[in-house]
Design a protein around this motif. Structure first.
Motif, PDB file in Angstrom:
ATOM      1  N   THR A  90       0.830  -1.212   0.000  1.00  0.00           N
ATOM      2  CA  THR A  90       0.000   0.000   0.000  1.00  0.00           C
ATOM      3  C   THR A  90       0.858   1.253   0.000  1.00  0.00           C
ATOM      4  OG1 THR A  90      -1.808  -1.133   1.139  1.00  0.00           O
ATOM      5  CG2 THR A  90      -1.772   1.262   1.268  1.00  0.00           C
ATOM      6  N   TRP A  91       1.914   1.244   0.774  1.00  0.00           N
ATOM      7  CA  TRP A  91       2.806   2.406   0.876  1.00  0.00           C
ATOM      8  C   TRP A  91       3.414   2.733  -0.485  1.00  0.00           C
ATOM      9  CZ3 TRP A  91       8.150   3.271   0.416  1.00  0.00           C
ATOM     10  CH2 TRP A  91       8.609   4.465   0.986  1.00  0.00           C
ATOM     11  N   ILE A  92       3.846   1.721  -1.232  1.00  0.00           N
ATOM     12  CA  ILE A  92       4.461   1.957  -2.536  1.00  0.00           C
ATOM     13  C   ILE A  92       3.401   2.380  -3.558  1.00  0.00           C
ATOM     14  CG2 ILE A  92       5.772   0.918  -4.421  1.00  0.00           C
ATOM     15  CD1 ILE A  92       7.071  -0.925  -2.413  1.00  0.00           C
ATOM     16  N   LEU A  93       2.250   1.705  -3.543  1.00  0.00           N
ATOM     17  CA  LEU A  93       1.188   2.051  -4.487  1.00  0.00           C
ATOM     18  C   LEU A  93       0.715   3.484  -4.291  1.00  0.00           C
ATOM     19  CD1 LEU A  93      -0.868  -1.266  -4.384  1.00  0.00           C
ATOM     20  CD2 LEU A  93       0.476  -0.407  -6.312  1.00  0.00           C
ATOM     21  N   GLU A  94       0.665   3.935  -3.053  1.00  0.00           N
ATOM     22  CA  GLU A  94       0.272   5.323  -2.790  1.00  0.00           C
ATOM     23  C   GLU A  94       1.233   6.300  -3.452  1.00  0.00           C
ATOM     24  OE1 GLU A  94      -2.009   5.151   1.546  1.00  0.00           O
ATOM     25  OE2 GLU A  94       0.132   5.583   1.445  1.00  0.00           O
ATOM     26  N   ARG A  95       2.525   6.016  -3.416  1.00  0.00           N
ATOM     27  CA  ARG A  95       3.509   6.902  -4.054  1.00  0.00           C
ATOM     28  C   ARG A  95       3.314   6.933  -5.560  1.00  0.00           C
ATOM     29  NH1 ARG A  95       3.447   6.641   1.122  1.00  0.00           N
ATOM     30  NH2 ARG A  95       4.930   8.050   2.101  1.00  0.00           N
ATOM     31  N   LEU A  96       3.037   5.767  -6.135  1.00  0.00           N
ATOM     32  CA  LEU A  96       2.874   5.698  -7.581  1.00  0.00           C
ATOM     33  C   LEU A  96       1.551   6.317  -8.042  1.00  0.00           C
ATOM     34  CD1 LEU A  96       4.193   2.076  -8.253  1.00  0.00           C
ATOM     35  CD2 LEU A  96       5.417   4.246  -8.584  1.00  0.00           C
ATOM     36  N   ARG A  97       0.575   6.418  -7.150  1.00  0.00           N
ATOM     37  CA  ARG A  97      -0.738   6.954  -7.512  1.00  0.00           C
ATOM     38  C   ARG A  97      -0.803   8.476  -7.437  1.00  0.00           C
ATOM     39  NH1 ARG A  97      -6.205   4.587  -5.416  1.00  0.00           N
ATOM     40  NH2 ARG A  97      -6.847   5.692  -7.271  1.00  0.00           N
ATOM     41  N   ASP A 128       7.457  22.766 -10.318  1.00  0.00           N
ATOM     42  CA  ASP A 128       7.335  21.503  -9.595  1.00  0.00           C
ATOM     43  C   ASP A 128       5.873  21.107  -9.557  1.00  0.00           C
ATOM     44  OD1 ASP A 128       8.055  19.265  -8.246  1.00  0.00           O
ATOM     45  OD2 ASP A 128       8.881  20.279  -6.496  1.00  0.00           O
ATOM     46  N   THR A 129       5.628  19.879  -9.082  1.00  0.00           N
ATOM     47  CA  THR A 129       4.274  19.336  -9.112  1.00  0.00           C
ATOM     48  C   THR A 129       3.552  19.506  -7.780  1.00  0.00           C
ATOM     49  OG1 THR A 129       5.049  17.153  -8.415  1.00  0.00           O
ATOM     50  CG2 THR A 129       4.952  17.583 -10.781  1.00  0.00           C
ATOM     51  N   THR A 130       2.259  19.588  -7.862  1.00  0.00           N
ATOM     52  CA  THR A 130       1.361  19.427  -6.727  1.00  0.00           C
ATOM     53  C   THR A 130       0.304  18.430  -7.186  1.00  0.00           C
ATOM     54  OG1 THR A 130       1.674  21.701  -5.979  1.00  0.00           O
ATOM     55  CG2 THR A 130      -0.274  20.558  -5.185  1.00  0.00           C
ATOM     56  N   MET A 131       0.287  17.238  -6.653  1.00  0.00           N
ATOM     57  CA  MET A 131       0.890  16.688  -5.460  1.00  0.00           C
ATOM     58  C   MET A 131       2.421  16.611  -5.551  1.00  0.00           C
ATOM     59  SD  MET A 131      -1.754  13.527  -5.048  1.00  0.00           S
ATOM     60  CE  MET A 131      -3.499  13.790  -4.835  1.00  0.00           C
ATOM     61  N   GLN A 132       3.070  16.793  -4.393  1.00  0.00           N
ATOM     62  CA  GLN A 132       4.515  16.738  -4.391  1.00  0.00           C
ATOM     63  C   GLN A 132       5.025  15.338  -4.729  1.00  0.00           C
ATOM     64  OE1 GLN A 132       2.723  18.315  -2.013  1.00  0.00           O
ATOM     65  NE2 GLN A 132       3.280  20.394  -2.602  1.00  0.00           N
ATOM     66  N   TYR A 133       6.164  15.294  -5.400  1.00  0.00           N
ATOM     67  CA  TYR A 133       6.838  14.037  -5.764  1.00  0.00           C
ATOM     68  C   TYR A 133       5.923  13.098  -6.553  1.00  0.00           C
ATOM     69  CZ  TYR A 133      10.187  15.690  -2.307  1.00  0.00           C
ATOM     70  OH  TYR A 133      11.089  16.444  -1.612  1.00  0.00           O
ATOM     71  N   ALA A 134       5.127  13.675  -7.435  1.00  0.00           N
ATOM     72  CA  ALA A 134       4.283  12.851  -8.304  1.00  0.00           C
ATOM     73  C   ALA A 134       5.116  12.359  -9.479  1.00  0.00           C
ATOM     74  CB  ALA A 134       3.090  13.657  -8.791  1.00  0.00           C
ATOM     75  N   PHE A 135       5.132  11.034  -9.677  1.00  0.00           N
ATOM     76  CA  PHE A 135       5.870  10.464 -10.809  1.00  0.00           C
ATOM     77  C   PHE A 135       4.980  10.488 -12.036  1.00  0.00           C
ATOM     78  CE2 PHE A 135       7.282   6.876 -13.463  1.00  0.00           C
ATOM     79  CZ  PHE A 135       8.603   7.278 -13.666  1.00  0.00           C
ATOM     80  N   ARG A 136       5.446  11.112 -13.128  1.00  0.00           N
ATOM     81  CA  ARG A 136       4.626  11.316 -14.318  1.00  0.00           C
ATOM     82  C   ARG A 136       5.041  10.425 -15.490  1.00  0.00           C
ATOM     83  NH1 ARG A 136       1.931  15.867 -15.206  1.00  0.00           N
ATOM     84  NH2 ARG A 136       2.989  16.380 -17.186  1.00  0.00           N
ATOM     85  N   GLY A 137       6.000   9.532 -15.272  1.00  0.00           N
ATOM     86  CA  GLY A 137       6.474   8.662 -16.346  1.00  0.00           C
ATOM     87  C   GLY A 137       5.698   7.358 -16.427  1.00  0.00           C
ATOM     88  N   LYS A 138       6.199   6.460 -17.268  1.00  0.00           N
ATOM     89  CA  LYS A 138       5.585   5.138 -17.464  1.00  0.00           C
ATOM     90  C   LYS A 138       6.183   4.142 -16.465  1.00  0.00           C
ATOM     91  CE  LYS A 138       3.799   7.086 -21.099  1.00  0.00           C
ATOM     92  NZ  LYS A 138       2.403   7.600 -21.065  1.00  0.00           N
TER      93      LYS A 138
END
Length: 324
Positions: A142-149, A164-174
């Motif tokens: 769950t902790w990892i999936l939350e980061r990727l979501r 920069d992004t909001t949400m912070q540290y949002a990964f936008r790649g594939k």
């Protein structure tokens, strides 16, 4: 020596063998005791070490334990895979490896830290390969999936520097996840979560197939010294049980040939690289933070105002073009 642990070998452990722990309570970083051989038996010494013998330099070699060598080989293999992915993708992809899903595992295992240390430096990469092959599980899916979501629904910037992004540290790649027949338990749940949430594709071989877990007392002891566990919970979705006795079926199925793998090849990793690079080619630069708009001139036209006109009309027109 390298690594840490309570077993034989390097680190601050209390085991026997060579490295920075000599089996006699030496402090971490202390020089190993040359009078203790690899079985922990005190060997006879010949007095002070001689630096030169018959004109040749004398070097005392203290061998590493099998455990320490295994740690070093695993680290070397990880670095080689990471470098291979960077080279094959022209540094567009990042590679993240998780040996388990434990919060605080045995020895040096701490997958919270392992993931963070590999993921956050790659936050602006075009693609991410998360390798959970041979991962025996844990409980941090769950902790990892939350980061990727995390979704970049807005961007912000200072006057100088990139946005920069909001949400912070949002990964936008594939994203692609590597699995094999030894991916089990919470690692399977993580891979299934990536599929169910549409975060990316799973590449490799069908996983082990064990997601029924237990809670409370993990093992009930019997009088003969044996024990047993009681299954307590299992996952389901869409009215069907999932993972148990079936595993996670990859979106892209590919097996690693044993002979080719022995010779250093990794068909599953190659397939993940090819898949992600194909997606990136269709939507190039999708991971990048958009360029900030031109700063508007909202100054008040004093001269127009003096002449009896509307000194704020130009500023209002500019607002229409830059405000959402």
């Amino acid at each position: 020596g390298a690594g840490a642990g309570a077993g034989a070998g390097a680190g601050a452990g209390a085991g026997t063998g060579a490295g920075n722990g000599d089996g006699n309570g030496s402090k971490p970083g202390a020089h190993p005791n040359p009078a203790v051989d690899r079985r922990g038996v005190h060997a006879p010494t010949a007095g002070p070490e001689k630096k030169m013998i018959s004109g040749l330099k004398n070097v005392v070699v203290t061998p590493l334990s099998h455990e320490s060598c295994s740690v070093l080989k695993a680290a070397d293999a990880l670095n080689n895979r990471r470098g291979y992915v960077a080279k094959q993708s022209n540094d567009a992809l990042a590679y993240v490896y998780l040996e388990d899903m434990e919060q605080m595992g045995e020895g040096s295992s701490n997958s919270f830290d392992d993931f963070a240390a590999q993921f956050y430096p790659a936050i602006r990469k075009a693609g991410l390969i998360i390798d959970v092959r041979r991962n025996a599980g844990g409980n941090i899916d769950t902790w990892i999936l939350e980061r990727l979501r995390r979704v970049a629904w807005m961007f912000n910037t200072q006057r100088a520097g990139p946005g920069d992004t909001t949400m912070q540290y949002a990964f936008r790649g594939k994203v692609a996840v590597l699995v094999d027949e030894m991916t089990s338990s919470d690692a399977e749940i993580f891979a299934a979560g990536v599929q169910q949430l549409g975060l990316g594709n799973v590449v490799g071989a069908r996983t082990w197939g064990g997601a029924v877990g237990y809670s409370s007392n993990p093992e009930l002891a019997l009088v003969d010294g044996s024990g047993f566990t009681i299954p307590s919970f299992g996952p389901y979705v869409g009215g069907k049980w999932m993972i148990e006795q079936r595993g996670v079926v990859p979106d892209i199925e590919i097996a690693n040939d044993p002979v080719a793998t022995f010779n250093g090849k990794d068909a599953q990793l190659d397939a993940a690289v090819k898949h992600l690079m194909g997606l990136i080619a269709k939507t190039p630069n999708a991971e990048k933070v958009p360029t900030k708009p031109t700063y508007p001139d909202w100054s008040f036209d004093r001269e127009t105002c003096k002449a009896g006109g509307d000194g704020g009309s130009d500023a209002r027109e500019q607002r229409k073009g830059v405000l959402a």
